[in-house]
Design an enzyme around this catalytic site. Structure first.
Site, PDB file in Angstrom:
ATOM      1  N   SER A 266      50.975  49.650  75.085  1.00  0.00           N
ATOM      2  CA  SER A 266      52.255  49.423  75.752  1.00  0.00           C
ATOM      3  C   SER A 266      53.369  50.288  75.188  1.00  0.00           C
ATOM      4  CB  SER A 266      52.645  47.942  75.668  1.00  0.00           C
ATOM      5  OG  SER A 266      52.620  47.499  74.328  1.00  0.00           O
ATOM      6  N   HIS A 321      57.574  48.898  71.485  1.00  0.00           N
ATOM      7  CA  HIS A 321      58.106  49.201  72.806  1.00  0.00           C
ATOM      8  C   HIS A 321      59.357  50.069  72.706  1.00  0.00           C
ATOM      9  CE1 HIS A 321      56.071  45.352  74.595  1.00  0.00           C
ATOM     10  NE2 HIS A 321      55.207  46.284  74.230  1.00  0.00           N
TER      11      HIS A 321
END
Length: 389
Positions: A266, A321
């Site tokens: 991610s 992230h």
């Protein structure tokens, strides 16, 4: 339409940038006057860029005849990277005027010169024009072209997805000890990084939480959406470099700010979102309709996922992230995509004698990756901190 006289290339670029800024603020009258000062420049690329800007201003001011004349002049100038845009705009004006045959001819000229990523949309427009004119055979061929697309196949994206999915499925089918071996060798662990096992900064994208299949499914779906677009813009090699750089930046941020083990792609995917978001705003590459639709949703997707990460506490690695996203935004600025058509393609050095401009997109790209590498190195040397994201 002629300029006030010869302009130094650096001065001409400055005027184009000033005019573009005025246009972005909807000051169309002053923007038109400023663009007109560069029309007639000895550099054909600057001349065509000025004509396109002037045409846009005249069109916005409801003076379409003047806009059409500027587009025609741009198509008659020496060929350059912006010529296809002039043909495309001229084609659109022919459609508005009801000249479908003339529009089709202009779109065909645009199609010959357009970047590969833009050709599917042009083919779609040619298909609709052919259908309106009763040429069903041509319409079918053009619609087929629009579906298959002119951009290169996203081979690197498919390879990354195939390897990641293969490992994920293997995890579901094999005994726990074998999964633990994969995890220990590929996952990001603070002990591994401290021991100099720096490959983990990159291989972390290949393994996912074995207790949550949705973790793998969501990441692969996101990569399926954004990967082909970024790969079409940058090509196979640079796409792989971008993906790995964003992965390393995400891993370094996770290592620095969380200090715990981590798995998943991610962070790298957030980086690709950042690349596309900034590249679209800064360099204005030629995007297909699908890519433009995704780009308009990226800010919302990023905000929702970051908020979800904060609400979930330690279960979601928001440091990764954010690290991947920041690196992606920087690389989206520094690495110029193929098909960029705005003034950023004139980031140049100027010969002090007034000679030709020397483009430096390669230097910008190298600088972009070097900065990411330096930041990652510093984060790894600092090691885990007490601050948590």
């Amino acid at each position: 339409m002629t300029g006030a006289g010869p302009l130094d290339p650096a001065v001409a670029v400055g005027l184009l940038q000033r005019a573009q800024s005025m246009a972005e603020q909807s000051d169309w009258e002053h923007a038109a006057v400023t663009f007109a000062r560069v029309v007639g420049n000895q550099d054909p690329d600057l001349h065509v860029a000025a004509l396109l800007g002037l045409a846009e201003c005249r069109y916005r001011l409801d003076d379409e005849p003047a806009a059409i004349q500027a587009w025609i002049s741009a198509t008659q100038a020496p060929e350059g990277p912006l010529t296809w845009r002039a043909w495309q705009q001229l084609a659109a004006s022919r459609v508005r005027g009801g000249d479908l045959a003339g529009a089709a001819r202009a779109y065909r000229e645009a199609d010959k010169r357009a970047p590969a990523s833009e050709r599917p949309e042009i083919a779609s427009r040619l298909g609709w024009l052919a259908k309106e004119m009763g040429d069903t055979g041509t319409a079918r061929r053009q619609f087929a072209r629009s579906r298959t697309g002119g951009a290169p196949q996203p081979l690197v994206t498919w390879v990354i997805m195939a390897i990641t999915l293969a490992i994920g499925v293997w995890v579901l089918l094999v005994d726990e000890p074998l999964w633990r071996d994969w995890y220990e060798w590929l996952a990001l662990t603070p002990e591994g990084i401290a021991a100099g096992e720096y490959w983990r900064l990159f291989t972390v994208v290949l393994v996912h939480d074995d207790r949550l299949f949705l973790h793998l499914a969501f990441n692969m779906y996101a990569l399926f959406l954004v990967g082909p677009i970024v790969e079409a813009l940058y090509g196979h090699v640079r796409f792989l470099a971008l993906y790995l750089a964003c992965a390393a930046a995400a891993s370094a941020a996770s290592y620095l700010f969380t200090g715990g083990p981590a798995v998943g792609a991610s962070g790298a995917i957030f980086g690709l979102f950042g690349v596309l978001l900034v590249a679209d705003r800064v360099h204005k590459p030629a995007l297909t309709r699908q890519a433009r639709n995704l780009t308009t949703q990226i800010v919302g997707l990023i905000a929702v996922n970051l908020a979800f990460g904060f609400f979930m506490g330690g279960r979601v690695d928001n440091a990764a992230h954010i690290g991947g996203l920041v690196a992606g935004c920087w690389l989206g600025y520094a690495v110029i995509p193929r098909g960029a058509v705005m003034l950023r393609q004139f980031w140049t050095g100027t010969d002090p004698t007034g000679g030709s401009r020397q483009p430096r997109p390669g230097l910008m790209a190298v600088l972009g990756f070097v900065v990411v590498a330096l930041v990652v190195s510093v984060a790894v040397m600092l090691g885990p901190t007490d601050f948590r994201i």
